[in-house]
Design an enzyme around this catalytic site. Structure first.
Site, PDB file in Angstrom:
ATOM      1  CB  SER A 123      -0.939   0.056   1.184  1.00 21.64           C
ATOM      2  OG  SER A 123      -2.229  -0.824   0.942  1.00 21.64           O
TER       3      SER A 123
ATOM      4  N   GLY B  18       4.231   9.219   6.449  1.00 21.90           N
ATOM      5  CA  GLY B  18       4.773   8.010   5.980  1.00 21.90           C
ATOM      6  C   GLY B  18       3.474   7.113   5.308  1.00 21.90           C
ATOM      7  CG  HIS B  19       0.851   4.691   3.170  1.00 21.84           C
ATOM      8  ND1 HIS B  19       0.318   3.496   3.210  1.00 21.84           N
ATOM      9  CD2 HIS B  19       0.181   5.475   2.596  1.00 21.84           C
ATOM     10  CE1 HIS B  19      -0.728   3.564   2.798  1.00 21.84           C
ATOM     11  NE2 HIS B  19      -1.074   4.669   2.497  1.00 21.84           N
TER      12      HIS B  19
ATOM     13  N   GLY C 130       2.373  -0.891   4.436  1.00 21.79           N
ATOM     14  CA  GLY C 130       1.604  -1.679   3.549  1.00 21.79           C
ATOM     15  C   GLY C 130       1.807  -3.104   4.079  1.00 21.79           C
TER      16      GLY C 130
ATOM     17  N   GLY D 174       2.083 -11.985   3.668  1.00 20.46           N
ATOM     18  CA  GLY D 174       3.361 -12.627   4.224  1.00 20.46           C
ATOM     19  C   GLY D 174       4.424 -11.504   4.119  1.00 20.46           C
TER      20      GLY D 174
END
Length: 405
Positions: free
Chosen positions: A59, A271-272, A274, A278
């Site tokens: 993401s 930020g981000h 994702g 796994g």
């Protein structure tokens, strides 16, 4: 940066061994990027992670999509506050690109459709969203929305008259000289494989929601080259401005135009993060200090490694501190019965039922745990991780908003 390089060399292998991950870490400070790698890309092959290995960023791709959208705005080709249907004929929900960038469109967030991997995959995907239901009015509630970023990707395609991946490579990856891949078909032995319970994931899922984060892969160093470009481009600074407050999960977070603003103390942080079967990815930037970290992992307890990277490296370099996570009160009030019920949205179900001693049992996607009252509008899980649920009218919020049925 000498201390940082030493930490990466010495501490990363220890953390990887302790928490069972393969990982890359890159750190930007004083205009330089230092990186390190440890662990394996796949338990099936034993291939060792190097600093040149490629990991899906999941993401975090949304920030790349948001950047392509912002370029269109900067060129005067897109108005964030005009209806999406002005660009996408036949798209019925009355929402704007700003709603999509800030996860406030109200449409179901996890509508996934496998429309293949051809140049028309995103067009077909968005066509299936044309009549997507809206759980709440546009702008009323923040609710993380993968579907919305696929719509943004289609806007990019229409206004650039090229497939999304072509635009991403031509306008971002190539000018920055980055080695990225945009489809599973490009994967090689140098790509990290996701792991669940120590076993490689052989089916990563559909890749037709590229703009939301299904397939874009790169190294941690290249991810920070993208971050450095953002810090050096004044026209992108508007993307870091707060647009909407998140529900109060205890971390004072807000959202910008594609960027998460996670509520650190000591200075601004964006930020981000994702995840994709796994695999886990994390990006944090302190724009005022010119400091950034990227962590890309496969398998294991990635969050524990991230916490060490933030506390030991990022905080020390940037002079910031991540927000303390909330914990259950020592003597919580009984849970209000108004929280009881069943709540649903695409892909998720939350069932809240009465338990003993003023607690409730919350079954979130078939994972049942006991919760107590955190405050008047929120519950918190008794055991770690202390998940927080926020209730707003007939919605329960856990990152996504689900509606009482």
């Amino acid at each position: 940066m000498n201390d940082t390089a030493e930490w990466l060399r010495r501490r990363l292998p220890e953390l990887v061994a302790e928490h069972g991950v393969g990982a890359q870490v890159a750190v930007l400070a004083d205009g330089e990027i230092h990186d390190a790698a440890a662990g394996v890309l796949s338990t099936a092959t034993g291939e060792v992670v190097t600093t040149g290995s490629l990991f899906q960023i999941a993401s975090i791709t949304k920030v790349w999509t948001a950047t392509l959208v912002q370029e269109l705005v900067n060129e005067g080709r897109l108005d964030l506050d005009r209806p999406v249907r002005d660009v996408l004929a036949g798209f019925r929900p009355v929402i704007t690109p700003r709603h999509l960038l800030t996860h406030t469109s109200g449409i179901d967030g996890d509508l996934f459709h496998d429309t293949g991997s051809g140049d028309d995959a995103i067009e077909e995907f968005v066509a299936r969203l044309a009549d997507a239901r809206q759980l709440f009015a546009p702008g009323a509630v923040w609710s993380y929305c993968n579907s919305g970023f696929t719509v943004l990707g289609r806007i990019v395609e229409v206004l650039r008259d090229k497939p999304f991946n072509t635009v991403l490579e031509e306008r971002l990856a190539a000018p920055l000289g980055l080695a990225v891949t945009t489809t599973y078909a490009q994967a090689t032995a140098a790509h990290a494989v996701g792991h669940e319970d120590g076993q490689p994931v052989t089916d990563p899922g559909p890749e037709s929601d590229w703009p939301a984060g299904s397939a874009l892969a790169m190294s941690a160093r290249d991810l920070l080259a993208f971050a450095r470009m953002h810090l050096a481009t004044p026209a992108f600074a508007v993307m870091r401005e707060p647009q909407v407050l998140l529900p109060d999960f205890g971390n004072r977070a807000s959202w910008g135009l594609g960027w998460e603003l996670p509520g650190y103390s000591g200075g601004a942080v964006i930020g981000h993060h994702g995840s994709n079967r796994g695999l886990a990815s994390f990006l944090r930037i302190a724009p005022e200090k010119g400091v950034a970290v990227a962590l890309l992992t496969t398998g294991g307890d990635a969050r524990a490694v991230f916490d060490h990277v933030i506390d030991d490296v990022f905080s020390a370099l940037a002079g910031v501190r991540r927000p303390e996570s909330p914990v259950p009160p020592a003597a919580p009030e009984p849970v209000d019965e108004r929280f009881l019920g069943t709540y649903r949205c695409a892909g998720h179900e939350v069932v809240v039922t009465q338990a003993d001693h003023g607690r409730v049992l919350v079954d979130l996607d078939d994972d049942a745990r006991e919760f107590v009252a955190l405050r008047g509008d929120a519950l918190i899980a008794v055991d770690e991780p202390h998940t927080v649920l926020v209730f707003v009218n007939d919605l329960v919020h856990f990152g996504r908003a689900a509606v009482r049925t």
